[in-house]
Write an enzyme that holds these catalytic residues in place. Structure first.
Site, PDB file in Angstrom:
ATOM      1  N   GLY A  27      37.757  35.198  59.311  1.00 11.02           N
ATOM      2  CA  GLY A  27      39.007  35.937  59.161  1.00 11.02           C
ATOM      3  C   GLY A  27      39.594  35.800  57.770  1.00 11.02           C
ATOM      4  O   GLY A  27      38.914  35.414  56.825  1.00 11.02           O
ATOM      5  N   GLU A  31      38.191  42.023  50.161  1.00 13.39           N
ATOM      6  CA  GLU A  31      37.213  43.078  49.842  1.00 13.39           C
ATOM      7  C   GLU A  31      35.764  42.595  49.973  1.00 13.39           C
ATOM      8  O   GLU A  31      34.871  43.392  50.260  1.00 13.39           O
ATOM      9  CB  GLU A  31      37.450  43.621  48.426  1.00 13.39           C
ATOM     10  CG  GLU A  31      38.598  44.606  48.343  1.00 13.39           C
ATOM     11  CD  GLU A  31      38.368  45.886  49.168  1.00 13.39           C
ATOM     12  OE1 GLU A  31      37.241  46.402  49.179  1.00 13.39           O
ATOM     13  OE2 GLU A  31      39.328  46.355  49.794  1.00 13.39           O
ATOM     14  N   GLY A  32      35.540  41.302  49.748  1.00 12.71           N
ATOM     15  CA  GLY A  32      34.170  40.776  49.900  1.00 12.71           C
ATOM     16  C   GLY A  32      33.683  40.940  51.337  1.00 12.71           C
ATOM     17  O   GLY A  32      32.548  41.368  51.586  1.00 12.71           O
ATOM     18  N   HIS A  33      34.565  40.613  52.301  1.00 12.82           N
ATOM     19  CA  HIS A  33      34.188  40.811  53.712  1.00 12.82           C
ATOM     20  C   HIS A  33      33.978  42.295  54.001  1.00 12.82           C
ATOM     21  O   HIS A  33      33.056  42.684  54.714  1.00 12.82           O
ATOM     22  CB  HIS A  33      35.299  40.311  54.650  1.00 12.82           C
ATOM     23  CG  HIS A  33      35.522  38.833  54.614  1.00 12.82           C
ATOM     24  ND1 HIS A  33      36.649  38.261  54.076  1.00 12.82           N
ATOM     25  CD2 HIS A  33      34.774  37.813  55.087  1.00 12.82           C
ATOM     26  CE1 HIS A  33      36.588  36.952  54.205  1.00 12.82           C
ATOM     27  NE2 HIS A  33      35.462  36.648  54.812  1.00 12.82           N
TER      28      HIS A  33
END
Ligand code: PAF
Length: 278
Positions: A27, A31-33
């Site tokens: 969680g 932006e990487g996720h």
């Protein structure tokens, strides 16, 4: 988008899906996720994201308690990204009893991140295997920023014959080079200004390698000393071969430069892959 909290709801919801792509996360999405989701979309028709802060992979004195938990904001972002199912179990759902059956991920768990955080990869591999059994995906997506974690998961999948393709997605960086991470939110304004220095040191090593420098120990030492002199506490700067993270000899072409260091109370990690020409 369906928001589910129990394994039985999840199994029911996914029973008729043909090709599931799974993005496991803790969680506090950035932006990487979201890049993992964007990449995942091309590989299947049902995108599942888990949000679960896994106590098992945190050591004593680490940041389990203060790890940011931002369920509502995360779900909003996931919905916008076209995620189909969010799985956000509570701790009792994942660990209804003391977890005595665990995954021991070979020698990889004892070097670098594993040496700095004993038990970390046991905790990661155990929860990832549990989540894989809960979701039963055909594809799972991980970020390359956690380079060693990707290797541990790939090895587990290979050695335990799990029918899952692992997709590793490039690290997303801020404009100044800092790798995006949920832990960046711990940094003070001053620390945030200093934080790109870790990536800069890795990049300097990359440049030196490209220029033909092969004294790996000297390069590692220099970067460590520079960071420490700027107020960091460096755990390691290491030039390693890419498969088992062993020490390379000067003719090994496929390398990765990895770094982990603390800035104040925040521990940051990063890496750059390098391919040397013969
Ligand atoms: O990379 C992470 O966020 C975690 O280590 C993972 C893979 C979700 C397991 O808890």
């Amino acid at each position: 988008m369906d928001r589910l909290h129990t394994v039985s709801e999840l199994r029911q919801r996914l029973a008729s899906e043909r090709r599931i792509v799974f993005v496991p996360t803790m969680g506090n999405l950035h932006e990487g996720h979201l890049d993992l989701l964007r990449a995942g979309h091309h590989h299947g028709d049902c995108l599942v994201t888990s949000l679960f802060v896994n106590r098992l992979q945190f050591g004593k004195g680490e940041d389990f308690e203060r790890y940011p938990r931002t369920l509502t904001a995360d779900c909003e972002q996931l919905e916008k990204q076209g995620c189909h199912v969010v799985f956000a179990p509570d701790e009792k759902e994942v660990y209804p009893e003391l977890q005595q059956c665990v995954v021991e991920p070979s020698g990889l768990q004892h070097v670098l991140e594993g040496a700095a955080r004993p038990g970390h990869f046991r905790g990661v591999a155990t929860v990832v295997l549990k989540l894989f059994h809960m979701v039963q995906p055909q594809v799972a997506v991980f970020g390359q920023k956690d380079y060693q974690q990707c290797l541990v998961v790939k090895e587990m999948v290979r050695q335990l014959n799990l029918p899952i393709d692992i997709l590793a997605v490039n690290t997303r960086r801020a404009l100044d080079g800092l790798a995006l991470s949920s832990r960046n939110s711990y940094l003070s304004v001053q620390e945030r200004e200093e934080a790109p220095a870790l990536y800069r040191q890795l990049s300097l090593i990359q440049t030196a390698l490209a220029a033909g420098q092969r004294d790996f120990d000297a390069l590692e030492r220099e970067a460590t000393n520079t960071l420490d002199s700027r107020g960091w506490q460096t755990d390691y700067i290491a030039i390693r071969e890419r498969h088992r993270l062993g020490k390379p000899d000067p003719s090994t072409p496929d390398l990765v430069i990895l770094g982990a260091a603390k800035l104040g109370r925040t521990r940051l990690i990063d890496n750059i892959e390098v391919t040397l020409s013969p």
